[in-house]
Design a protein around this motif. Sequence first.
Motif, PDB file in Angstrom:
ATOM      1  N   VAL A   1       0.864  -1.176   0.000  1.00  7.15           N
ATOM      2  CA  VAL A   1       0.000   0.000   0.000  1.00  7.15           C
ATOM      3  C   VAL A   1       0.895   1.217   0.000  1.00  7.15           C
ATOM      4  CG1 VAL A   1      -1.835   1.197   1.180  1.00  7.15           C
ATOM      5  CG2 VAL A   1      -1.672  -1.268   1.361  1.00  7.15           C
TER       6      VAL A   1
ATOM      7  N   ASN B   1      -4.847  -3.450  -7.599  1.00  6.98           N
ATOM      8  CA  ASN B   1      -6.271  -3.662  -7.342  1.00  6.98           C
ATOM      9  C   ASN B   1      -6.919  -2.293  -7.154  1.00  6.98           C
ATOM     10  OD1 ASN B   1      -8.803  -4.199  -6.387  1.00  6.98           O
ATOM     11  ND2 ASN B   1      -8.144  -5.860  -5.013  1.00  6.98           N
TER      12      ASN B   1
ATOM     13  N   SER C   1      -9.082  -1.618  -3.665  1.00  8.40           N
ATOM     14  CA  SER C   1      -8.433  -1.294  -2.396  1.00  8.40           C
ATOM     15  C   SER C   1      -7.213  -0.403  -2.610  1.00  8.40           C
ATOM     16  CB  SER C   1      -8.023  -2.579  -1.690  1.00  8.40           C
ATOM     17  OG  SER C   1      -7.210  -3.356  -2.541  1.00  8.40           O
ATOM     18  N   ASP C   2      -6.902  -0.105  -3.904  1.00 10.20           N
ATOM     19  CA  ASP C   2      -5.762   0.739  -4.221  1.00 10.20           C
ATOM     20  C   ASP C   2      -4.456   0.153  -3.676  1.00 10.20           C
ATOM     21  OD1 ASP C   2      -5.454   2.774  -5.876  1.00 10.20           O
ATOM     22  OD2 ASP C   2      -5.665   4.382  -4.403  1.00 10.20           O
ATOM     23  N   THR C   3      -4.298  -1.125  -3.866  1.00 11.06           N
ATOM     24  CA  THR C   3      -3.076  -1.762  -3.390  1.00 11.06           C
ATOM     25  C   THR C   3      -2.414  -2.480  -4.552  1.00 11.06           C
ATOM     26  OG1 THR C   3      -4.292  -3.762  -2.839  1.00 11.06           O
ATOM     27  CG2 THR C   3      -3.995  -2.178  -1.077  1.00 11.06           C
TER      28      THR C   3
ATOM     29  N   GLN D   1     -12.505  -7.901  -5.930  1.00 11.73           N
ATOM     30  CA  GLN D   1     -13.342  -7.549  -4.777  1.00 11.73           C
ATOM     31  C   GLN D   1     -12.969  -8.390  -3.570  1.00 11.73           C
ATOM     32  OE1 GLN D   1     -15.650  -5.421  -4.163  1.00 11.73           O
ATOM     33  NE2 GLN D   1     -16.580  -4.729  -6.067  1.00 11.73           N
TER      34      GLN D   1
ATOM     35  N   ALA E   1      -9.737  -7.322  -2.214  1.00 15.82           N
ATOM     36  CA  ALA E   1      -9.825  -6.077  -1.449  1.00 15.82           C
ATOM     37  C   ALA E   1     -10.442  -6.351  -0.079  1.00 15.82           C
ATOM     38  CB  ALA E   1     -10.681  -5.067  -2.214  1.00 15.82           C
TER      39      ALA E   1
ATOM     40  N   TYR F   1      -8.052  -7.866   2.142  1.00 18.22           N
ATOM     41  CA  TYR F   1      -7.092  -6.875   2.617  1.00 18.22           C
ATOM     42  C   TYR F   1      -7.652  -6.075   3.792  1.00 18.22           C
ATOM     43  CZ  TYR F   1      -4.928  -2.280   2.736  1.00 18.22           C
ATOM     44  OH  TYR F   1      -4.365  -1.119   3.157  1.00 18.22           O
ATOM     45  N   TYR F   2      -8.918  -5.637   3.656  1.00 23.93           N
ATOM     46  CA  TYR F   2      -9.522  -4.883   4.753  1.00 23.93           C
ATOM     47  C   TYR F   2      -9.668  -5.763   5.985  1.00 23.93           C
ATOM     48  CZ  TYR F   2     -10.519  -1.411   1.225  1.00 23.93           C
ATOM     49  OH  TYR F   2     -10.385  -0.489   0.248  1.00 23.93           O
TER      50      TYR F   2
END
Lengths: 669, 305
Positions: free
Chosen positions: A224, A442, A445-447, A519, A522, A525-526
Amino acid sequence: MSIIWQIPRNCLGWILVAQFALILPHIERLPWWVMAAYAVCASWRVMVYQGRWSLPPKMLKLVLAVLCFFGIYQTYGTMVGLEPTVALLFSGFCLKLLEVVEKRDVYVIIFLAYFVALTEFLFSQDFLVSAFIFLSILLISTALVALHQHSYDTLNLSSLKKATVIFSQALPLMAVLFIIFPRFDPLWKVPLPSHQAKTGISESMSPGDISNLSQSGELAFRVVFDGEIPARKDMYWRGLVLSEFDGRTWTQAQWKKDFLTESEKESLLGAMTNPLQYTVYQEATHQPWLFSLALAYADDKTIKAVNDFRLVRTDNIHSRIKYQVISDQEAMYGQTLSRIEKTLEVSLPRTGNERARKFAEMTYSRSTGDRDYIDKILTKFNRENYVYTLKPPLLGEDTIDEFLFDTRRGFCSHYASTFVFLMRAAGIPARVIAGYQGGEINPISDTVLVHQFDAHGWAEVWLDGDGWVRIDPTAAVAPDRIEYGLENAMAEEGSFLSDTPLSPLRYRNITWLNSVRLQMDAFGYYWSSWVLQYKGERQLQVLQSLLGEVTPWRVAALLMTVSSVVLLIVFGHLIKGRGEPKAAVYVKWYLRLCRQLEAAGYVRDASEGPIDFARRVDRSNPQWKKTLLSATRSFVRLSYEQVSQREQSLLVKQLRRDVLSIMYQLRVK
Amino acid sequence: MHKHIERAVAEIGTVLLGKEVQVRLALCCLFARGHLLIEDLPGMGKTTLSNALAKVLGLDYKRVQFTSDLLPADILGVSVFNRDTTQFEFIPGPIFTQVLLADEINRTTPKSQSALLEAMEEGQVTIEGKTRELPAPFFVIATQNPSTQSGTYPLPESQLDRFLMRLSLGYPDREAERKLLMGEDSRKKLSRLQAVMSIQDLIAIQTAVDDVHCSDNLLDYVQRLVEHSRNHTDFVDGLSPRGALAIMRCAKTWAFMSGRGHVVPEDVQMILPSVVEHRLSTSANALVGSHGMSHKLMEEIAVIG
């Protein structure tokens, strides 16, 4: 004869379902005979329920238990460790089914099940796994509810419904406890799963021995960036520096173990003019090295900076970890090379690969300098008939010679290895770097996701005045590999992830599948950053934003507030339920029908009986009069007749169907 | 059994034209083991109905014309000295029968009226200190003139309460009256009436009624009705538990007569005026509020609640 107590039919059904759900995620790990034991125990229990068999005698139970111990020892060769213990727990859990004589034994099974459910977390804490364990816990609770219900159905859904209600009542409290409960470091460490092989890139590189590069779609790490994500071609994730060559294999230099001191680290940080900040979430590798862009700095006690500008952890990485890095690819730092280093970085085996050595000497003598020489070599790779492939031929004794002049087919390791050899042969210090190149962004999630198939090898060359400069010979052969990634580079050969046909990454060109995959990623990841990593700093931050100041009193107040709100809601429902009995479903449907008819001009007076009403409406002869009569019949039977439960549910369905049909016809009008 | 019921209704319909609902209600009252009070103006067919009922049901019946000088002994019976045996001998009065037709019951004095009281409630009479059982079944079918007419002693509430139903016949409609006028003498027809059922049939019907199902929803409705009559100020006196029981019994019987095994609110509404009207209103306004109070009650209570 004494009366034999039986597990209620409904409860037994739910217990078997819950047990099956508990075993399911372990199926790959548990030895096959544990499943067989479960199948036997479950069927035995069912036979006991049906009164065909009796419970096994004591001796047999003893034999079974001993067999389980023996089986586990036979399978794992030990009784210690995570897997044997879990297997033991599971076999005991299954055998317990044969020991249920009284009600309290059922409690034992159910409480044991809650405990067993948590074992899955020792292996994985994925959100999908967590969701499944939530479901299993719900099923166990259903069995517990069913134990206290009178029902002759095998799997009565009302038990599940009730358990769901109880479960959801507990959720707010669970959320609060999750937020405020302090995270302690574990008092004892769970021994790690032993069979997990080392994954990721290996400690050495010997391109000549590999004829088919196996790739995996597994995630290596996720990055990130605090700011903008750099271009794909600039993302070279350095992991290992391979400086020693024995003619076939590149390995890490044993001598290069110097770590930067605090002051050196400070000056490195000071040298950065355009620093890039990012956080890496690295999966377990069971190895100590970390991955970062060139010239990395990390402010972390557990991370050391090596003097070849890599980061290394003090101990092996056995679970997903997170670390913050500051990098600057252009930082002017470490511009000197000691004599010893210089000697070592040009050293080659005394003999072997003679053709390559000659070619290097000849080319270097015709060059105007180091840079020109490098260009000449890269041009050779680029212009001549070199092929980038994941299925190179095996190489014999002189790997460099054979590749450079004969086979001319290879992947990044071949090119990096050959390039560095040619540099050293000409007296230019050079080394091979192993790591990852590129990554998938991605957008949700902007990663940046770096997968195992992004593994890459390239070279670094020492140029006086510039220091270590990254040269990627693969880019000269297959620029697509660097610009667009392996998948595009291999489009023609079709060898991308060819050994894992089920990997969702293979189907990235199917748009919806890919968006689902992204999706899920992401969400994962969260999940990992907000649930699994919710401790220490982050917990304190959240608590501070909630409470202002974190004092025991405020934490207690938060806990009390939420629990009293939940209790009040439950209490309110209880009180309300006592005052007036809840209207049955069929009454609701019938009154709904009446409201709809009222809107259509057929007003039923509250004091008018349903049959009278239907007759009155019938006289005005609407299209749907038959349906109304049928609905009325169902409602009257439900309200005033004695009907069995089964009949009741059928009638309710019929009523609902009729009401919806009338509503539909009214609307069409 | 339903065949018997339909035949009884048809048979009585030959002498009492155009009054099918009232005939059914009267039968309902008897099947529910209750006593029946028929109230209407003179000449509306009260006596015809009561006679027809008794005949069609195949019951042994006696008729007493209540007059202002009637004494209790005239109904119950009297002990007479027998000279041969030198002992008092009991001569049973007309009450020792299966159906007692008490014509114009409110023309007699309260003293004689109350002689009926014990008999109606308990199925036994006590005469000169000795309790005598009445035959079973025992029904009283009484007729009375509206209490506003001259020369009447209004029945006390306690006695009104003992009648399960109070029916009014009302004027016949035009068509029925035409038939009546064209037809032969009703007295002749009455004498030709035949019994359509035996006592066994009657008892079978009475027992079958007990098995009719009352759901919770229906009991809720009945209770709402009863409670409303007690709580609301428009009603002078609320319905007694006996009144509530009467509603249930009649509703069950009506449901059975309609060929159903369960009671629906329509059954309750059907029998409600006949069952509660004479219980809700005091004797003083008996006729004033005729049909008023029970309808008011029904309209104010929701069927589905």
